[in-house]
Scaffold this motif. Structure first.
Motif, short mmCIF file in Angstrom:
data_model
loop_
_atom_site.label_atom_id
_atom_site.label_comp_id
_atom_site.label_asym_id
_atom_site.label_seq_id
_atom_site.Cartn_x
_atom_site.Cartn_y
_atom_site.Cartn_z
N ASP A 14 -21.75 -14.28 7.89
CA ASP A 14 -20.59 -14.74 7.13
C ASP A 14 -20.62 -16.23 6.83
O ASP A 14 -19.77 -16.71 6.11
N ARG B 96 -23.77 -12.50 2.44
CA ARG B 96 -22.37 -12.85 2.22
C ARG B 96 -22.19 -14.32 2.57
O ARG B 96 -22.67 -14.78 3.59
N ASN C 141 -19.32 -11.50 -1.69
CA ASN C 141 -20.07 -10.41 -1.10
C ASN C 141 -21.30 -10.08 -1.96
O ASN C 141 -21.30 -10.25 -3.18
N ASN C 142 -22.34 -9.54 -1.26
CA ASN C 142 -23.54 -9.03 -1.95
C ASN C 142 -24.06 -10.06 -2.98
O ASN C 142 -24.08 -9.82 -4.18
#
Length: 1196
Positions: free
Chosen positions: A37, A295, A338-339
Motif C-alpha cells: 500500500d 497499489r 489500484n492496479n
C-alpha cells in the motif's frame, strides 16, 4: 561505475558490450515498492545531472568487461605503436588472491610543456579513477634530472573478480598513446560473493565497506549461483543519485525504466525547494514508484480540515471510482490508485484552497527473462545461419552482441534481427570465417550466449586449366571448374590480373573463365587461378606466336633515309614476330655482317639496326632487310641518301657603289651537296679588319644583294655562304676591296652678288652634306634665256630647267674652291640662267639653280646704312682700350664713303678707316679721351645719299676732390666738407671714399665707401687722438689715383662740449583699420575643408568678426577663426552645398570700421574635384555639370 547485481538461483550472467551508438528509444525507470500500500519516495537527483544526461538516447551498456581484441582494439594498438609518449608500458601480470600488484607507465617530458593526462581503465569503459580506495591506489612522480613522469596503479588484496583486461591511456594536446595489459588472479574459491547491486552503483570513496571494488566480471561466467534468501530492496533513485550521469541509461535498462528522460526531467523540477505552505501541514513526497499492477497511496495533511481538497492527474480532476479511492482521517487526505498501469505514470497534484502540492508517479515494468537459451552452432561458409532465443514477453527489448560488441542492424549490415512474438532470431546471410565468434543476447532480466563456428567445405577440381598456344590477334580462353561456388583470383606471372575492355574475368556458378580478346605478345605467360579461402592454385601457360613483320611507319613514302655526310647513321627498324625473327641486311647482293666494321648490322628482340659510323657520299644506295622465323618471312628495301653542305660560291662582284651602300652579285656553287640551295648569307668586313659581320639573318633567295649602312670612305670586302637543308657552306673568296663614296648635296643659297653691263657675279654657300670624299671645288654654268624651258619647281621649291647638257656653258674652266665667281664677257641686256655644282671624287652633285633669269645690266641700288643695335647709343670705352666698329651698308654700284668727327675731317694718323663693298670699319688701336666725340658717316651712290652718326665716349678715372676742410669737431665727431673734383674722367662721379689716419701712426683706414654727398660726419673717434682725413673721388672707372687730405688735423678733446640731445615729438601711430589683402571669391569641394583668408592692419588692434549672409558666426563648431600677425583666417570644416553664400570679415577699432566680402560656392561630387585638379576653370566645370545633369537627371 556499475558493479554486479544479485540474481535468482536459476539466472546465469553473461557479458555485455560497452556503449556505442545511441538509439532513438526513450527509457525510464521505477523503484520497487516497500509495501503493497505504500511507495517509498525517491531521493533527489545527483547534482551532476545536466542537459547532456537529459538529452542522451538509449545507449548500449555492459554489466561486465568486453574481451580485448577485435578491430577497435587493433586500431588502438596500432596508434600506440606509432606514438612516442610512453617510453615504458605496463606489462601483463598475475597475482594470487589477497596479494598486491603494481603496474608502472613512464612518459618522457623533454618536448612537453606541461604534465600529460593519464587514465586507467578496466575493460573498455570503466574509469578506475572513481574506484580509488582501499583496494586501488593511483600514484604519480616526476624526476627532474631525467624529466620522466612515472605513473603507478597498485591493486591491494586482489580478488578473483579483479582479473581481466586493463588499459592505460596518455594524452597531451593532439598526441595520444595507449597500452593494454591483462591481470590474472589465481586460487579462485569458485563461489560467487554476495554483491549488493545498490552498493555497486554508488560512488567510490564514500566510506562504504566495498569502496574501491574494480569489477564484476566474475558474475558473467557460466556457473551456478547460490540461492539467496531474499532479494534486497533496490532503490533506483538512490542508484541514480550516486551514479555518474553517463550510467543513467544502463541503470534504466537493468531495472526496466521505460521513460528515463521524462523521469529525470520531472525529478529535476522537483529538486526546487518548496516554500512552507499555509494550507498543508504535510505535503506529498516529491515522487513515488510502484511496480506494474501494484497499489499506491498518496497522503497529505491539512492545516485546516475544513478546506476542500481536489486531486488532479495531468491537469484533469480525478473523480472517485474503483480505481481511485479517497479517504479522510482527521487532517489527512488519502488517495489510493489500484492496479497501476503504465498509463498511470504521470504527474499528480492536490489543491487545498488556493494552494497546491504535486508529485510524480513512476510505474516500472517487470524484468524480461530469457526462457530459451541460445545453442552453439556449426556451419559452412556461404550458408544461412539463424540464432534463436525466447524471452518471457512479446516484443521485448533485446540486445544482441558479438564477442561483447553490440550488433546494430541496418541497411548495410550483414546481420538481420527477426522478431516473432517472444522469439528473437539473429540471421547471418552467407556466413564467412569472420562470423565465427561468441554471440550473446541480453534482456532486462537475463542473458544467454552461444558459440558459432564457420568452416570451409572441401574443394574438388572438376575441370583443370590447360596450356594453350594461339596466334597473335586470336582469342585466348582459360577455363576451369571447381566443386564450390566461390570467387577466386587470377594472376599472371605472380601479378594480379586487371580486367579491361580486352581482358574479361567470368564467374558463373562453379565455372571460372579468363577470356583475352585479340591476344598480344605481352599476354604470354603463366596464368594461375586460386579460389578464395582455399589454397588450391591451378596454373596454365599461354604461348603466342606471330609471323615476322617489318614496320616502316617512321620512313618516307618511298622508304628513303637521308643522312648527313660525316655523321653516324643508326637506322633502327622495328620488327615483330613470335618467336623473335632473325634479320639479315644486304646491299647489292652483298650481306652486311654483324661485327665492328664501319657498316654493320645489330639485332635486338624487337628491332634490327643498320649502323654506318661515318657516312660518306659513296654510301648512298638501296639496302635490303630480310626477316625469318618459324611462322614465316618478310623483307623490305630502304634507300639511303647521303647529303652534305654545298661547295662555297665563287667570289662576288661589286657592280655599283653609293655613299653607304653597294650592289653585289655572284654565281651559285657548282655542287649543292645533294640538297637544293635554300639561300645565301652575306658577310662584310673592313679591309684592315679581320672581323666579319653578317648582313642578313633571313636567307637571301636571289644572287644579288645590296649591303647598306657602311661608313663612307672606308674600304670594305664582302663574301658569300651557300645554305642548303644540311647546313652552311664554307665562305667564298672575298670580293675586291671597294670604298663607298657619295657626291655632295647641292650647294645652297645661290644668289646674285653684283651685275654689270658685261658680267654677273654669283655667290653661294657650301653643300649641307659633303661626305667622306670631301669637296674638290665648284663648277658654275650658265645658259641664255630661250635655249631652255622652265619646269615646275622641285621638292625644295626651286626651279629646274629642261636643257640638254651641251646648252649649258661652263663659266670656269678649272675648279674653284671659293663660293663666289664672276661670269665675264656677257652681252649687255642679255638674260642668263645660272647653276652651280659641287665636285668631289664621286662626281658632280645635283645642280643648284638660281630661281629666275638674270638681266646683264648694271642696276643702281640706293645706299642704306645698317647701324648695329649696340651703336645706336653712346659707345663707351676706357682709355687705352681698342675701338673696332663695323658698320654694314648697301648700295650699287659701289658707294662713296665719308667720315667726319664733330664736323671735322678725321685725322687718319690717329684713327684708321677701312672700307669694303659692304661695310666700313673705324679702328682705334689705343683710345684716348681726345677720341671722344660724334662721328658722322655719309654713303653716296650716284645721286642717292644716306648718313648716320655714332657717339663715342672714352672715359678715365677721375681726379681727386679739390679741397677737404674740417667744419666742426664735437665730442667724438668730426664734420667734413669737400668740393667735387675738377676732372671727372669724362664720366659722372658715382661716389666718394673717406679715410682717416691717427697722427701718431699715419695709417689710413676707410671710414665710408660709395658716399654720394660732399659732406659727412665721422663718428666714434677716440677721445684724445688727433686725426687727418682724406677723400677719393669715384666714377665708373674706379677711384681716383690720388686723394685730397685735410690741411689741418682734428683733435678729439677729452673735456669737450656737453652734447645736448635734440627734442623729438612723439609720433602718432594710431590708425583706422584697413584691409591690406582682400577676400577673394572661392570654390570649395564638398567634404574637404575650405579656408577664407585676408589681412588687416590698424592701431589699436581691431576686433575681427566673421559673418555669413550678414549673420555673425558665433560658437559654431563647424567654423574655426584664426588671427595671426594681422592675417585673418576662417576655416570651414567639411562644407556641404548649404555652406555656400556670402561671407564677410568685419574689423572694428576706436578709429573706425571696415568690412570686406567674398562669395563661397561649394561643389559636390568626384567629377568636379577631378576636373578642378586638372586645371579646368570653374565656370567651364559648372557649364559641363549643368549639361550633364540635364541629360541624365535621374543620376543627379
Amino acid at each position: 561505475m556499475p558493479e554486479p547485481t544479485k540474481k535468482e538461483e536459476n539466472e546465469v550472467s553473461a557479458p555485455a558490450p560497452p556503449p556505442e551508438e545511441p538509439s532513438k528509444e526513450k527509457e525510464a525507470g521505477t523503484a520497487p515498492a516497500k509495501e503493497e500500500d505504500e511507495v517509498s519516495p525517491p531521493s533527489a537527483l545527483p547534482p551532476g545531472l545536466g542537459s547532456r544526461a537529459l538529452e542522451r538516447k538509449d545507449s548500449e551498456w555492459s554489466l561486465g568487461e568486453s574481451p580485448a581484441g577485435g578491430e577497435e582494439q587493433d586500431k588502438q594498438n596500432a596508434n600506440s605503436q606509432l606514438s612516442t609518449l610512453l617510453i615504458e608500458k605496463p606489462q601483463t601480470g598475475s597475482v594470487k588472491v589477497g596479494e598486491n600488484i603494481t603496474f608502472i607507465a613512464k612518459v618522457k617530458a623533454e618536448d612537453l610543456l606541461r604534465k600529460p593526462t593519464i587514465k586507467w581503465f578496466k575493460g573498455k569503459w570503466m574509469d578506475l579513477a572513481s574506484k580509488a580506495g582501499k583496494h586501488l591506489q593511483l600514484k604519480e612522480t616526476f624526476e627532474r634530472h631525467t624529466r620522466i613522469y612515472t605513473f603507478e596503479m597498485q591493486i591491494i588484496k586482489a580478488k578473483e573478480n579483479y582479473a581481466g583486461n586493463y588499459r592505460c591511456e596518455v594524452t597531451y594536446k593532439d598526441k595520444f598513446d595507449s597500452c593494454s595489459f591483462d591481470l590474472e588472479v589465481h586460487e579462485s574459491t569458485g563461489t560467487t560473493p554476495n554483491i549488493d547491486i545498490r552498493s555497486a552503483f554508488k560512488r567510490s570513496g564514500e566510506g562504504q565497506e566495498d569502496a574501491g571494488e574494480l569489477d564484476f566480471s566474475g558474475l558473467l561466467k557460466r556457473r551456478e549461483v547460490k540461492q539467496q534468501e531474499e532479494e534486497p530492496e533496490i532503490d533506483v533513485w538512490e542508484l541514480l543519485k550516486n551514479a555518474n550521469p553517463n550510467e543513467y541509461e544502463k541503470i534504466a535498462f537493468q531495472y526496466g525504466i521505460t521513460d528515463l528522460r521524462g523521469m529525470l526531467k520531472r525529478l529535476k523540477r522537483m529538486r526546487r525547494v518548496e516554500k512552507k505552505s499555509a494550507a498543508f501541514a504535510k505535503i506529498l513526497d516529491p515522487a513515488y514508484q510502484i511496480d506494474k499492477g501494484g497499489r499506491v497511496r498518496f497522503v497529505v495533511e491539512l492545516a485546516d480540515p475544513k478546506l476542500e481538497v481536489k486531486w488532479f492527474k495531468n491537469g484533469q480532476e480525478i473523480r472517485p471510482s474503483t480505481k481511485y479511492i479517497f479517504e479522510h482521517k482527521g487532517n489527512e487526505r488519502i488517495m489510493f490508485i489500484n492496479n497501476c498501469a503504465l498509463t498511470d505514470d504521470s504527474e499528480y497534484y492536490v489543491t487545498a484552497g488556493d494552494e497546491k502540492c504535486s508529485t510524480e508517479l513512476f510505474v516500472r515494468e517487470p524484468p524480461i527473462m530469457v526462457t530459451k537459451q541460445l545453442e552453439d552452432m556449426n556451419a559452412y561458409c556461404g550458408e544461412r545461419v539463424e540464432l534463436e532465443v525466447e524471452v518471457s514477453e512479446d516484443d521485448a527489448n533485446v540486445k544482441w552482441f558479438k564477442n561483447g560488441e553490440e550488433i546494430v542492424p541496418g541497411p548495410k549490415s550483414r546481420y538481420k534481427i527477426k522478431v516473432e512474438g517472444k522469439k528473437h532470431i539473429l540471421i547471418i546471410e552467407g556466413a564467412t570465417k569472420a562470423d565465427s565468434a561468441e554471440y550473446s543476447v541480453m534482456t532486462t532480466g537475463g542473458q544467454s550466449s552461444a558459440k558459432l563456428s564457420v568452416d570451409l567445405r572441401p574443394l574438388k577440381i572438376t575441370t583443370p586449366l590447360t596450356d594453350q598456344t594461339v596466334k597473335l590477334g586470336k582469342e585466348v580462353c582459360l577455363k576451369c571448374e571447381i566443386s564450390e561456388n566461390v570467387p577466386g583470383k587470377w594472376t599472371k606471372n605472380g601479378l594480379p590480373v586487371q580486367e579491361s575492355d580486352r581482358l574479361k574475368v567470368v564467374h558463373k556458378g562453379r565455372i571460372h573463365k579468363l577470356v583475352i580478346a585479340n591476344a598480344l605478345t605481352e599476354d604470354e605467360g603463366e596464368y594461375v587461378f586460386t579460389p578464395d579461402a582455399y589454397n588450391v592454385p591451378m596454373s596454365a601457360k599461354v604461348h603466342v606466336i606471330d609471323p615476322p613483320k617489318i614496320i616502316l611507319d617512321g620512313l618516307d613514302a618511298d622508304n628513303t633515309v637521308t643522312v648527313i655526310a660525316g655523321s653516324k647513321l643508326r637506322l633502327e627498324i622495328p620488327v615483330t614476330g613470335e618467336p623473335p625473327p632473325k634479320a639479315i641486311w644486304s646491299r647489292a647482293d652483298k650481306a652486311i655482317m654483324e661485327g665492328s666494321g664501319r657498316i654493320r648490322a645489330e639485332s635486338y628482340p624487337d628491332s634490327s639496326t643498320l649502323v654506318i659510323d661515318v657516312a660518306e657520299r659513296d654510301d648512298s644506295g638501296v639496302y635490303n632487310i630480310n626477316l625469318k622465323n618459324e611462322a614465316g618471312e618478310a623483307h623490305a628495301s630502304i634507300k639511303i641518301k647521303v647529303v652534305d653542305i654545298p661547295d662555297p660560291p665563287v667570289a662576288p662582284n661589286v657592280t655599283e657603289v653609293g655613299d653607304d651602300w653597294c650592289i653585289m652579285n655572284w654565281e651559285p656553287p657548282v655542287y649543292d651537296g645533294g640538297s637544293p640551295i635554300l639561300g645565301y648569307f652575306i658577310e662584310r668586313k673592313k679591309k684592315q679588319s679581320s672581323r666579319w659581320m653578317r648582313l642578313n639573318f633571313d636567307l637571301c633567295k636571289e644572287t644579288t644583294f645590296e649591303p647598306k649602312k657602311m661608313i663612307e670612305g672606308v674600304a670594305y670586302e664582302v663574301r658569300i655562304f651557300a645554305v642548303n637543308a644540311i647546313g652552311i657552306s664554307k665562305p667564298s673568296m672575298p670580293s675586291k676591296p671597294f670604298v663607298p663614296l657619295a657626291v655632295t648635296s647641292p650647294p645652297t643659297l645661290l644668289a646674285v652678288d653684283s651685275v654689270t653691263d658685261s658680267s654677273v657675279t654669283m655667290k653661294w654657300r657650301p653643300p649641307d652634306q659633303i661626305g667622306a670624299a670631301g669637296l674638290d671645288g665648284y663648277v658654275l654654268e650658265y645658259c641664255f634665256e630661250g635655249s631652255t624651258s622652265a619646269k615646275q619647281p622641285n621638292e625644295n621649291g626651286e626651279a629646274a630647267y629642261d636643257l640638254p647638257a651641251e646648252n649649258w656653258i661652263v663659266a670656269n674652266t678649272d675648279l674653284i674652291d671659293k663660293t663666289k665667281f664672276t661670269i665675264n664677257g656677257l652681252p649687255t641686256d642679255a638674260k642668263i640662267f645660272v647653276r652651280v655644282k659641287a665636285i668631289n671624287a664621286a662626281g658632280a652633285s645635283e645642280p643648284k639653280y638660281y630661281s629666275q633669269p638674270i638681266l646683264v645690266k648694271e642696276v643702281i641700288e640706293a645706299p642704306k646704312i645698317r647701324i648695329p643695335r649696340h651703336l645706336k647709343q653712346t659707345y663707351i670705352r676706357r682709355v687705352g682700350e681698342a675701338v673696332n666698329l663695323v658698320i654694314p651698308f648697301q648700295g650699287k654700284p659701289r658707294p662713296e664713303l665719308t667720315w667726319k668727327k664733330d664736323g671735322q675731317e678725321i685725322d687718319k694718323n690717329q684713327i684708321n678707316i677701312r672700307n669694303s663693298e659692304t661695310d666700313t670699319i673705324i679702328f682705334i688701336r689705343k683710345a684716348e679721351r681726345s677720341h671722344s666725340g660724334k662721328y658722322d658717316l655719309r654713303v653716296k651712290v650716284d645721286k642717292y645719299e644716306e648718313s648716320a652718326s655714332i657717339d663715342i665716349q672714352i672715359v678715365d678715372r677721375p681726379g681727386p676732390p679739390q679741397a677737404v676742410t674740417i667744419e666742426d669737431v664735437w665730442g667724438e665727431n668730426v664734420a667734413l666738407t669737400w668740393t667735387p673734383p675738377k676732372d671727372d674722367g669724362n664720366a659722372a662721379i658715382t661716389g666718394y671714399t673717406i679715410q682717416k689716419a691717427d697722427k701718431k701712426s699715419m695709417e689710413w683706414f676707410t671710414v665710408i665707401e660709395h658716399y654720394h654727398r660732399t659732406n659727412a660726419t665721422i663718428t666714434e673717434l677716440v677721445i684724445g687722438n688727433e686725426y687727418y682725413f682724406r677723400v677719393f673721388a669715384e666714377n665708373m672707372c674706379g677711384l681716383s689715383e690720388d686723394a685730397t687730405m685735410t690741411k689741418e688735423s682734428a683733435v678729439i678733446a677729452k673735456d669737450g662740449k656737453i652734447y645736448k640731445n635734440p627734442v623729438y615729438e612723439d609720433f602718432d601711430f594710431t590708425e583706422a583699420p584697413m584691409f591690406t589683402q582682400p577676400l577673394v571669391n572661392t570654390y570649395a569641394i564638398a567634404g574637404y575643408n575650405a579656408t577664407l583668408n585676408c589681412s588687416v592692419r590698424g592701431n589699436p588692434k581691431p576686433k575681427i568678426t566673421w559673418m555669413k549672409n550678414k549673420v555673425a558666426i558665433v560658437d559654431d563648431p563647424r567654423y574655426r577663426m584664426l588671427s595671426n600677425q594681422g592675417v585673418c583666417t576662417l576655416e570651414i570644416r567639411k562644407p556641404s552645398p548649404y555652406d555656400g553664400g556670402t561671407y564677410c570679415c568685419k574689423a572694428v577699432n576706436d578709429l573706425g570700421t571696415v568690412e570686406i566680402e567674398c562669395k563661397l560656392e561649394v561643389k559636390g561630387g568626384l567629377s568636379f574635384c577631378r576636373l578642378l585638379l586638372q586645371g579646368v576653370p570653374p565656370n567651364i566645370i559648372d557649364s559641363y555639370l549643368r549639361d550633364l545633369q540635364s541629360s541624365n537627371p535621374e543620376e543627379y
